[in-house]
Each structure stands twice: as C-alpha cells, then as structure tokens.
Design a protein around this motif. Structure first.
Motif, PDB file in Angstrom:
ATOM      1  N   ARG A 194      13.831   1.697 -16.570  1.00  0.00           N
ATOM      2  CA  ARG A 194      15.274   1.922 -16.355  1.00  0.00           C
ATOM      3  C   ARG A 194      16.103   0.962 -17.203  1.00  0.00           C
ATOM      4  NH1 ARG A 194      13.322   2.385 -11.077  1.00  0.00           N
ATOM      5  NH2 ARG A 194      14.095   0.307 -10.517  1.00  0.00           N
ATOM      6  N   ARG A 215      18.713   1.942 -20.289  1.00  0.00           N
ATOM      7  CA  ARG A 215      20.110   1.534 -20.162  1.00  0.00           C
ATOM      8  C   ARG A 215      20.554   0.646 -21.327  1.00  0.00           C
ATOM      9  NH1 ARG A 215      19.487  -0.087 -15.375  1.00  0.00           N
ATOM     10  NH2 ARG A 215      19.067  -2.244 -15.847  1.00  0.00           N
ATOM     11  N   PRO A 267      13.271   9.305 -18.604  1.00  0.00           N
ATOM     12  CA  PRO A 267      13.826   8.741 -17.369  1.00  0.00           C
ATOM     13  C   PRO A 267      12.799   8.677 -16.237  1.00  0.00           C
ATOM     14  CG  PRO A 267      14.895  10.842 -17.910  1.00  0.00           C
ATOM     15  CD  PRO A 267      13.946  10.529 -19.020  1.00  0.00           C
TER      16      PRO A 267
END
Length: 171
Positions: free
Chosen positions: A25, A29, A86
């Motif tokens: 994650r 990001r 993801p």
C-alpha cells in the motif's frame, strides 16, 4: 521507503503477510512510474522444539530451510511483486525449526548469476545447501557466497546477499 516501511510495519503487524500488504500500500501511494519491490521476510518465535518461523515472500525467492539432516525445502510460497497491484497474493507459512536447522534468505543474484548462458540456479543452490548441514550460520553463508563467486569469477552481474539463521540448542 521499503526499508523504513518494513521496519515500522514489523512492530505493528502480527504477521509477515500483513507487513508485506502494508508495504505494498505504501509503495502504491508513494512511488511514481513503474517501480516494484521484491521482499522475503520472516518472524521467529520461541517454540518448545526450537523456533517457529513464519515466512512470507512477495516476488522474491522464498527462503530455504536447511534441515539438520540435509533436507532442503522452501520456507514459504512465491508471492506477487510489491508496488504494482492493489491486491497482492502473499501467504504466511509456518515451519518449526529444531536445533541444527537453518533458514537461508538470499537475493535473486545468487541463483541468477550466469556463466556461458548457464545460471547458477536453484537446483545447484539446494544441492550446495544440503552439503552444508551441520555448518554454522556463518559457514553456510560463506560457502554459498564462495560457490557463486567461483561459478562466475568476474564481478557479479547482480547483488549477492545471503542471510542465515541457524537454530542451536538452548543453554
């Protein structure tokens, strides 16, 4: 980013799988372009027979467990590269390590080193490790490094890193 995120996540997460999911994650990001990361991680805990290894790999060669008897097996299953998707497919696998057993983490530069189009390869690594039963952690790591460097005596094309943890008798 990966090193610092892994370190922080290891204190917060109960499993290596959750640690890799947190890192994935963070990479999605924070990192731009088509960047990815491969990681093999593990957690050791005391166990009545020696130690309990919980291992997980994301796009990285799975650590190998060298049994005191010379057997060699993967400590976990292959998993998805980190920083691309993801949702990643990574799983924890638990292995009880008893005195004399060792777990060997290594970079892909170990098995992908080439000589005249031939790779050092995982089969050669497994055979080498099987012959290392009974050696110290340092002895195992040195033997792997020496074998790869002798396989291709010019400068390695990729990084070569080997980390070995060997379980000893409780004192």
């Amino acid at each position: 980013l990966a090193r610092h995120t892994l370190r922080a996540a290891a204190f917060r997460e109960a499993s290596p799988r959750a640690t890799l999911e947190r890192l994935n994650r963070a990479l999605l990001r924070e990192v731009r372009e088509e960047s990815f990361c491969t990681v093999a991680t593990g957690r050791l805990a005391a166990h009545p027979e020696g130690a309990l290894l919980t291992a997980c790999a994301g796009g990285h060669p799975a650590p190998l467990v060298l049994g005191a008897d010379g057997s060699v097996e993967e400590a976990t299953w292959p998993g998805t590269l980190l920083g691309i998707y993801p949702d990643i497919d990574v799983s924890d696998r638990e292995t009880v390590l008893t005195p004399g057993d060792a777990v060997v983490f290594y970079t892909d530069g170990v098995v992908e080193e080439r000589r005249s189009g031939e790779q050092f390869g995982e089969v050669r690594l497994r055979e080498l490790l099987a012959a290392c039963a009974g050696l110290s952690a340092t002895g195992i790591a040195e033997r792997v490094e020496r074998a790869v460097l002798e396989f291709q005596p010019v400068a390695p094309a990729d990084d070569i890193a080997v980390v070995v943890i060997r379980i000893t008798e409780a004192k």
